[in-house]
Scaffold this active site. Structure first.
Site, PDB file in Angstrom:
ATOM      1  N   HIS A 146      -6.360  -1.402   0.573  1.00 44.90           N
ATOM      2  CA  HIS A 146      -5.964  -2.035   1.794  1.00 44.90           C
ATOM      3  C   HIS A 146      -7.262  -2.883   2.349  1.00 44.90           C
ATOM      4  O   HIS A 146      -8.689  -2.554   2.069  1.00 44.90           O
ATOM      5  CB  HIS A 146      -5.484  -1.307   3.083  1.00 44.90           C
ATOM      6  CG  HIS A 146      -6.181  -0.127   3.040  1.00 44.90           C
ATOM      7  ND1 HIS A 146      -6.851   1.186   2.298  1.00 44.90           N
ATOM      8  CD2 HIS A 146      -7.099   0.307   4.235  1.00 44.90           C
ATOM      9  CE1 HIS A 146      -7.315   1.979   2.768  1.00 44.90           C
ATOM     10  NE2 HIS A 146      -7.649   1.522   3.887  1.00 44.90           N
TER      11      HIS A 146
ATOM     12  N   HIS B   9      -9.134  -4.185   6.046  1.00 44.80           N
ATOM     13  CA  HIS B   9      -9.102  -4.200   7.702  1.00 44.80           C
ATOM     14  C   HIS B   9      -9.459  -5.472   8.204  1.00 44.80           C
ATOM     15  O   HIS B   9     -10.239  -5.919   7.602  1.00 44.80           O
ATOM     16  CB  HIS B   9     -10.283  -3.126   7.713  1.00 44.80           C
ATOM     17  CG  HIS B   9     -10.168  -1.600   7.440  1.00 44.80           C
ATOM     18  ND1 HIS B   9      -9.517  -0.591   8.238  1.00 44.80           N
ATOM     19  CD2 HIS B   9     -10.222  -1.022   6.286  1.00 44.80           C
ATOM     20  CE1 HIS B   9      -9.422   0.414   7.665  1.00 44.80           C
ATOM     21  NE2 HIS B   9      -9.955   0.233   6.339  1.00 44.80           N
TER      22      HIS B   9
END
Length: 150
Positions: A97, A99
């Site tokens: 992932h 940010h």
């Protein structure tokens, strides 16, 4: 089960601001700043180094789309875009992932005066940001005519 896989599969709650066939963007449950968003491939990779080049190339495009929408929606002066690889680097959830973390030169905009970093926020906070970021992405989509905008 991987937490992000559960959210992606709609088995767990997530506040989605973007979704296409291969990627999602959700609001961070414990945001560093207002609008802190995570961009996640639907296919499970433990981290950035485990992903194939095509996934990373497409992920970069989605990160840009989402970042433009977030920045516009929360009236940020800047953004931090980052990923953590491994526990020692701060990776907590072992699903790739990215940010997207908005920043401001001074204080948060008036709308976010009650924001408390790294805490779960009110449901109203997540719903408001979900709405305004989606609207921002939609506005950018119309402006560019690009169908990659989810």
């Amino acid at each position: 089960m991987c937490l992000f896989c559960g959210i992606i599969n709609k088995e767990l709650e997530g506040f989605f601001i973007y979704e296409d066939n291969n990627y999602v963007a959700i609001l961070d449950k414990y945001p560093i700043s207002p609008g802190h968003t995570l961009v996640i491939p639907k296919k499970h990779f433990e981290n950035y180094l485990d992903a194939d080049d095509n996934t990373l190339s497409e992920l970069a495009k989605v990160v840009k789309i989402v970042s433009l929408g977030v920045k516009d929606a929360v009236k940020a002066d800047g953004l931090r875009i980052l990923t953590n690889i491994g526990e020692s680097a701060g990776q907590v959830i072992f699903h790739l992932h990215i940010h997207v973390i908005p920043t401001w030169e001074g204080d948060y905009p008036e709308l976010f005066k009650s924001f408390k970093p790294r805490r779960e926020q009110s449901k109203e906070y997540y719903e408001l940001l979900q709405k305004i970021i989606r609207e921002s992405i939609e506005k950018l989509k119309r402006k560019t005519g690009d169908d990659k905008w989810g």
